[in-house]
Design a protein around this motif. Sequence first.
Motif, mmCIF file in Angstrom:
data_model
loop_
_atom_site.group_PDB
_atom_site.id
_atom_site.type_symbol
_atom_site.label_atom_id
_atom_site.label_comp_id
_atom_site.label_asym_id
_atom_site.label_seq_id
_atom_site.Cartn_x
_atom_site.Cartn_y
_atom_site.Cartn_z
ATOM 1 N N GLU A 49 83.709 -60.365 -25.704
ATOM 2 C CA GLU A 49 83.789 -61.713 -25.660
ATOM 3 C C GLU A 49 85.106 -62.062 -26.310
ATOM 4 N N SER A 50 85.763 -61.323 -27.365
ATOM 5 C CA SER A 50 86.862 -61.621 -27.831
ATOM 6 C C SER A 50 87.856 -61.221 -27.035
ATOM 7 N N ALA A 51 87.848 -60.124 -26.269
ATOM 8 C CA ALA A 51 89.170 -59.572 -25.442
ATOM 9 C C ALA A 51 89.153 -60.435 -24.236
ATOM 10 N N THR A 52 88.266 -61.170 -23.960
ATOM 11 C CA THR A 52 88.377 -62.216 -22.575
ATOM 12 C C THR A 52 88.110 -63.508 -23.105
ATOM 13 N N ALA A 53 88.864 -64.106 -24.232
ATOM 14 C CA ALA A 53 88.507 -65.289 -25.008
ATOM 15 C C ALA A 53 88.470 -66.386 -24.034
ATOM 16 N N PRO A 54 89.306 -66.721 -23.117
ATOM 17 C CA PRO A 54 89.031 -68.246 -22.304
ATOM 18 C C PRO A 54 87.913 -68.020 -21.764
ATOM 19 N N CYS A 55 87.548 -66.966 -21.144
ATOM 20 C CA CYS A 55 86.185 -67.058 -20.478
ATOM 21 C C CYS A 55 84.939 -66.872 -21.332
ATOM 22 N N THR A 56 83.820 -67.481 -20.770
ATOM 23 C CA THR A 56 82.824 -67.275 -21.565
ATOM 24 C C THR A 56 82.001 -66.203 -20.954
#
Length: 191
Positions: free
Chosen positions: A166-173
Amino acid sequence: MQTLRSLLNRTVLAVTGLALLVGGSWLALSGIAAPAAGRLPVPVAHHAFLTSARLDGLRAQGWWAPGVMAGAFAATALCALWCARQFSVGGSSLLPLPGTGGTVRTRALEDALNHDAAALRGVARCRTRVISSHGRLTVRLHLWLRPGTTPAAVLPGLTRLIGRAESATAPCTVRSRVRLSHRSHRVPHVR
């Protein structure tokens, strides 16, 4: 290479389906099927699922023709829907990285999550699928646990792993689905 092979498979599937549709429609509408029916092999009457007398009795019923037509249309619609689903790949295969302006392929994210999940204590193997659509990621993890490992022992590490994704793909939920299976104990067979 995988994309080219997938495109080739889908193209062959579409061309084959279109050829069968055109050929079947031509046979049904041109009237050639009646003379050709005389040359088809006829099964022995006691081995046939429907004898000619039984088929004539069904055709005399009022529901037979609409039922056969509805069944044929439903089967055609299901096959067409399945063929159309072959062309949808499930969203974009590139994810934007926050801050850097770069992108990462969902396949690379799948491989990284798969590697990290398989390295967790008590996990025998893992299969991961990442689907991206409309700024939302769906992560599907299927973990096979080693014999004697409880799900409670694996869940904290798995929660940390999904948190890092989740933190690596921050803008995506990120929406995750986890399936846990146990590997069976190998029991020696006596012969």
